[in-house]
Motif scaffolding. Structure first.
Motif, PDB file in Angstrom:
ATOM      1  N   LEU A  44     -27.300 -26.109  26.985  1.00 54.24           N
ATOM      2  CA  LEU A  44     -26.475 -24.908  27.049  1.00 54.24           C
ATOM      3  C   LEU A  44     -27.304 -23.808  27.679  1.00 54.24           C
ATOM      4  N   GLY A  45     -26.694 -23.005  28.551  1.00 53.94           N
ATOM      5  CA  GLY A  45     -27.473 -21.977  29.196  1.00 53.94           C
ATOM      6  C   GLY A  45     -26.633 -20.887  29.820  1.00 53.94           C
ATOM      7  N   VAL A  46     -27.345 -19.899  30.353  1.00 56.88           N
ATOM      8  CA  VAL A  46     -26.720 -18.772  31.022  1.00 56.88           C
ATOM      9  C   VAL A  46     -27.207 -18.763  32.457  1.00 56.88           C
ATOM     10  N   GLU A  47     -26.270 -18.702  33.396  1.00 56.37           N
ATOM     11  CA  GLU A  47     -26.620 -18.573  34.802  1.00 56.37           C
ATOM     12  C   GLU A  47     -26.315 -17.162  35.249  1.00 56.37           C
ATOM     13  N   LYS A  48     -27.190 -16.592  36.074  1.00 48.60           N
ATOM     14  CA  LYS A  48     -26.977 -15.239  36.567  1.00 48.60           C
ATOM     15  C   LYS A  48     -27.002 -15.243  38.090  1.00 48.60           C
ATOM     16  N   PRO A  49     -25.919 -15.689  38.743  1.00 50.92           N
ATOM     17  CA  PRO A  49     -25.907 -15.622  40.203  1.00 50.92           C
ATOM     18  C   PRO A  49     -25.923 -14.178  40.690  1.00 50.92           C
ATOM     19  N   ALA A  50     -25.237 -13.294  39.993  1.00 52.53           N
ATOM     20  CA  ALA A  50     -25.299 -11.853  40.243  1.00 52.53           C
ATOM     21  C   ALA A  50     -25.330 -11.181  38.880  1.00 52.53           C
ATOM     22  N   GLU A  51     -25.880  -9.997  38.825  1.00 51.25           N
ATOM     23  CA  GLU A  51     -26.036  -9.336  37.526  1.00 51.25           C
ATOM     24  C   GLU A  51     -24.692  -9.039  36.876  1.00 51.25           C
ATOM     25  N   LYS A  52     -23.665  -8.744  37.672  1.00 51.38           N
ATOM     26  CA  LYS A  52     -22.355  -8.437  37.088  1.00 51.38           C
ATOM     27  C   LYS A  52     -21.594  -9.681  36.665  1.00 51.38           C
ATOM     28  N   ASP A  53     -21.963 -10.856  37.220  1.00 59.72           N
ATOM     29  CA  ASP A  53     -21.219 -12.083  36.959  1.00 59.72           C
ATOM     30  C   ASP A  53     -22.097 -13.057  36.171  1.00 59.72           C
ATOM     31  N   LYS A  54     -22.094 -12.938  34.861  1.00 60.24           N
ATOM     32  CA  LYS A  54     -22.859 -13.859  34.025  1.00 60.24           C
ATOM     33  C   LYS A  54     -21.950 -15.011  33.623  1.00 60.24           C
ATOM     34  N   ARG A  55     -22.383 -16.227  33.902  1.00 62.16           N
ATOM     35  CA  ARG A  55     -21.591 -17.395  33.559  1.00 62.16           C
ATOM     36  C   ARG A  55     -22.349 -18.240  32.547  1.00 62.16           C
ATOM     37  N   GLN A  56     -21.613 -18.777  31.603  1.00 53.43           N
ATOM     38  CA  GLN A  56     -22.180 -19.659  30.600  1.00 53.43           C
ATOM     39  C   GLN A  56     -22.039 -21.095  31.108  1.00 53.43           C
ATOM     40  N   ARG A  57     -23.082 -21.881  30.934  1.00 57.28           N
ATOM     41  CA  ARG A  57     -23.090 -23.259  31.418  1.00 57.28           C
ATOM     42  C   ARG A  57     -23.319 -24.212  30.248  1.00 57.28           C
ATOM     43  N   ALA A  58     -22.561 -25.297  30.258  1.00 52.78           N
ATOM     44  CA  ALA A  58     -22.769 -26.359  29.272  1.00 52.78           C
ATOM     45  C   ALA A  58     -22.772 -27.677  30.027  1.00 52.78           C
ATOM     46  N   GLU A  59     -23.774 -28.502  29.775  1.00 47.29           N
ATOM     47  CA  GLU A  59     -23.810 -29.815  30.409  1.00 47.29           C
ATOM     48  C   GLU A  59     -24.290 -30.846  29.406  1.00 47.29           C
ATOM     49  N   VAL A  60     -23.890 -32.085  29.641  1.00 51.14           N
ATOM     50  CA  VAL A  60     -24.230 -33.162  28.720  1.00 51.14           C
ATOM     51  C   VAL A  60     -24.524 -34.431  29.517  1.00 51.14           C
ATOM     52  N   ASN A  61     -25.500 -35.186  29.036  1.00 48.31           N
ATOM     53  CA  ASN A  61     -25.801 -36.523  29.536  1.00 48.31           C
ATOM     54  C   ASN A  61     -25.628 -37.485  28.371  1.00 48.31           C
ATOM     55  N   VAL A  62     -24.735 -38.433  28.543  1.00 45.00           N
ATOM     56  CA  VAL A  62     -24.464 -39.427  27.499  1.00 45.00           C
ATOM     57  C   VAL A  62     -24.928 -40.777  28.024  1.00 45.00           C
ATOM     58  N   ARG A  63     -25.894 -41.372  27.329  1.00 43.37           N
ATOM     59  CA  ARG A  63     -26.368 -42.706  27.716  1.00 43.37           C
ATOM     60  C   ARG A  63     -25.599 -43.745  26.944  1.00 43.37           C
ATOM     61  N   LEU A  64     -24.996 -44.648  27.679  1.00 42.56           N
ATOM     62  CA  LEU A  64     -24.284 -45.779  27.110  1.00 42.56           C
ATOM     63  C   LEU A  64     -25.014 -47.038  27.560  1.00 42.56           C
ATOM     64  N   ARG A  65     -24.582 -48.172  27.063  1.00 37.95           N
ATOM     65  CA  ARG A  65     -25.211 -49.416  27.474  1.00 37.95           C
ATOM     66  C   ARG A  65     -24.854 -49.692  28.938  1.00 37.95           C
ATOM     67  N   GLY A  66     -25.833 -49.541  29.819  1.00 39.18           N
ATOM     68  CA  GLY A  66     -25.624 -49.833  31.227  1.00 39.18           C
ATOM     69  C   GLY A  66     -25.042 -48.694  32.034  1.00 39.18           C
ATOM     70  N   ASN A  67     -24.903 -47.508  31.467  1.00 43.01           N
ATOM     71  CA  ASN A  67     -24.288 -46.415  32.195  1.00 43.01           C
ATOM     72  C   ASN A  67     -24.755 -45.074  31.628  1.00 43.01           C
TER      73      ASN A  67
ATOM     74  N   GLN B  66     -16.819 -18.084  31.185  1.00 45.96           N
ATOM     75  CA  GLN B  66     -17.340 -16.763  30.841  1.00 45.96           C
ATOM     76  C   GLN B  66     -17.859 -16.731  29.408  1.00 45.96           C
ATOM     77  N   ASP B  67     -17.285 -17.566  28.540  1.00 48.69           N
ATOM     78  CA  ASP B  67     -17.654 -17.623  27.127  1.00 48.69           C
ATOM     79  C   ASP B  67     -18.308 -18.970  26.850  1.00 48.69           C
ATOM     80  N   LEU B  68     -19.352 -18.997  26.042  1.00 44.52           N
ATOM     81  CA  LEU B  68     -20.053 -20.249  25.758  1.00 44.52           C
ATOM     82  C   LEU B  68     -19.168 -21.233  25.008  1.00 44.52           C
ATOM     83  N   TYR B  69     -18.382 -20.753  24.057  1.00 42.84           N
ATOM     84  CA  TYR B  69     -17.502 -21.643  23.302  1.00 42.84           C
ATOM     85  C   TYR B  69     -16.423 -22.238  24.195  1.00 42.84           C
ATOM     86  N   ALA B  70     -15.928 -21.472  25.157  1.00 38.84           N
ATOM     87  CA  ALA B  70     -14.944 -21.991  26.115  1.00 38.84           C
ATOM     88  C   ALA B  70     -15.582 -23.045  27.014  1.00 38.84           C
TER      89      ALA B  70
END
Length: 115
Positions: free
Chosen positions: A41-64, A73-77
């Motif tokens: 989970l993180g915050v990206e700041k491409p411009a100071e007025k436009d703060k975007r919340q980022r969420a990413e996930v890596n799921v390891r499965l068997r063979g994939n 704009q919101d972390l929960y969203a």
């Protein structure tokens, strides 16, 4: 299953951790052959007025490995959108596995059974 939740330019509160764990239970209900989950989970700041919340996930499965990311704009969203995308990906992977495993042929056609 190992679960790792980390923050990038963001302090993780216990409330955020519990929210992510509760949302991931929905994915694990559909498919339980998960080896490892890494959530960033993180915050990206491409411009100071436009703060975007980022969420990413890596799921390891068997063979994939399934990688999904979401921005909002919101972390929960962002987390909600991420879990929806991940759920669709996992269900698609599960149906692929089930379609691939065919029923075994018990008898060849035209072959007489021996009693």
């Amino acid at each position: 299953m190992n679960l790792m939740i980390s923050g990038h330019h963001l302090e993780l509160t216990p409330a955020i951790r519990e929210y992510v764990k509760a949302k991931l239970d929905r994915v694990l209900r559909h498919f339980d052959h998960v080896i490892d989950i890494a959530v960033i989970l993180g915050v990206e700041k491409p411009a100071e007025k436009d703060k975007r919340q980022r969420a990413e996930v890596n799921v390891r499965l068997r063979g994939n490995v399934i990688h999904v990311e979401s921005f909002a704009q919101d972390l929960y969203a962002a987390i909600d959108s991420l879990i929806d995308k991940l759920d669709r990906q996992v269900l698609r992977y599960k149906t692929k596995l089930q379609d691939y495993q065919h029923d075994a042929i018990k008898r060849m056609p035209g072959e007489a059974s021996v009693a």
